[in-house]
Design an enzyme around this catalytic site. Sequence first.
Site, short mmCIF file in Angstrom:
data_model
loop_
_atom_site.label_atom_id
_atom_site.label_comp_id
_atom_site.label_asym_id
_atom_site.label_seq_id
_atom_site.Cartn_x
_atom_site.Cartn_y
_atom_site.Cartn_z
N SER A 238 0.85 -1.19 0.00
CA SER A 238 0.00 0.00 0.00
C SER A 238 0.89 1.24 0.00
O SER A 238 2.12 1.15 0.00
CB SER A 238 -0.91 0.01 1.23
OG SER A 238 -0.14 0.10 2.42
N LYS A 239 0.26 2.41 0.02
CA LYS A 239 1.02 3.66 -0.01
C LYS A 239 1.98 3.78 1.17
O LYS A 239 3.06 4.34 1.05
CB LYS A 239 0.07 4.85 -0.04
CG LYS A 239 -0.67 5.03 -1.36
CD LYS A 239 -1.51 6.28 -1.35
CE LYS A 239 -2.22 6.48 -2.69
NZ LYS A 239 -3.05 7.69 -2.71
N ARG A 240 1.58 3.24 2.31
CA ARG A 240 2.46 3.37 3.49
C ARG A 240 3.72 2.54 3.34
O ARG A 240 4.72 2.76 4.03
CB ARG A 240 1.71 2.98 4.76
CG ARG A 240 1.30 1.53 4.85
CD ARG A 240 0.40 1.29 6.06
NE ARG A 240 -0.07 -0.07 6.13
CZ ARG A 240 0.57 -1.05 6.75
NH1 ARG A 240 1.73 -0.80 7.34
NH2 ARG A 240 0.08 -2.26 6.79
N GLY A 242 5.24 2.31 0.33
CA GLY A 242 5.97 2.87 -0.80
C GLY A 242 5.31 2.63 -2.13
O GLY A 242 5.91 2.87 -3.17
#
Length: 469
Positions: A238-240, A242
């Site tokens: 996910s975005k967290r 990267g």
Amino acid sequence: MTIRTRFAPSPTGYLHIGGARTALFSWLYARRHGGTFVLRIEDTDLERSTAESVNAILEGMTWLGLEYDEGPFYQTERFDRYRQVTQQLLDEGKAYKCYCTREELDAMRADQMARKEKPRYDGRCRNRSEPRPGVEPVVRFRNPDEGQVTIEDMVRGQVLVSNAELDDLIIARSDGTPTYNFTVVVDDLDMGITHVIRGDDHLSNTPRQMNILAALGAPLPRYAHVPMILGADGSRLSKRHGAVSVMQYRDDGYLPEAVLNYLVRLGWSHGDQEVFSVDEMIELFDLGQINHSASSFNPDKLLWLNHHYLMHGDPLHVAHHLRWHLGQLGIDPTDGPDPVEIVKAQRERCKTLVDMARHSAFFYRDFAAYDEKAAQKNFAGDAPRVLEALRAALSDLSDWQREAIHGVLASTAEDLGVKLGSVAQPLRVAVTGTSVSPPIDVTVELLGREKTLCRIDRAREFVRALGLG
């Protein structure tokens, strides 16, 4: 046979890490085998597809250097072709119109779940010949009732799927628009795709697509389903972790070759080798060497690779990318030293181009203020007479080269009876505003005579104004 691979993103967002890896693997396979790499934009999701997302995908591919040989092809420009093939299947009895309402389908699935059966369409409209007033039908593919689909996957090996597990797939919605699994089949057929390389989240689609291809009498491509990428904690990326836009890595100061090198190692290996040039990737890439298990995204490893490429890459190439980052700071790279020389001076201590640009801004424009701690420590004591002596010695220097500059610093220290560091550090703070920079003789050479002398004068005024020393 000429190898033909494709990358077929949906333009409902940016080009992310997972998509970029799929594009890279497809591109490398085509390049290694002298084949053709096709870019296809699967934009049939009219509500979510945007021109901005298309641009983001194209921009990301360009930045990574994944040039395509054909395309981009847009599915929304091929609706007539999809309707033609749909009608062909209807005419041949390999597809049929389904008049079931959503309420009927929901009730059917509820009954199946109550009986602990797998929810699936039961084919109740297979033999219907009359239209149903007031209901716009969908078109379903008539999936084989018996037998099995054998997928000879180039990554996972042989995968068997019973046709009894597959229901009759909708290939055209009630408004006539085609569905994903159908458009993919028609496109791969028309574009002569020989190898489909994609994430293993598409594996469940493959037997359905193979059955449609068989119904059309088309040759089957080879399939390679690549395991997914996980975060370092083992959860879905996910975005967290990267999983941001590929272009975010450009914005964060990464070189494209570092990102490519990192992506190729997410699931593929060649012995213990970690660093690969693009030419080496092309020469060595083999689908048979892709790992069967999921890969973990490690930002620290990507940062290590980026520093490696900054350190060992051609300074001219690195400077090409550095110029863009200097521009993002409002700096015109022609207003100071050659960025190639900046790269040579800064690459050992900077891990990203963002760091390099920020730490090099003083070469191109005056800094707003001195670092408070650096000024207090290095502008006290002998600093006033050091700066005065340096001002005089450097103003008389005719050969503005680092060797000559170093000689001035050494002789000044000897004349004043102080250590070389007691000369270098006040000068460094005077000309850069901080206590950290490349070697001071290199820094002064790149800064140039005029800026160096002006900043020494500014520092002397600052010291006098505060009464330091």
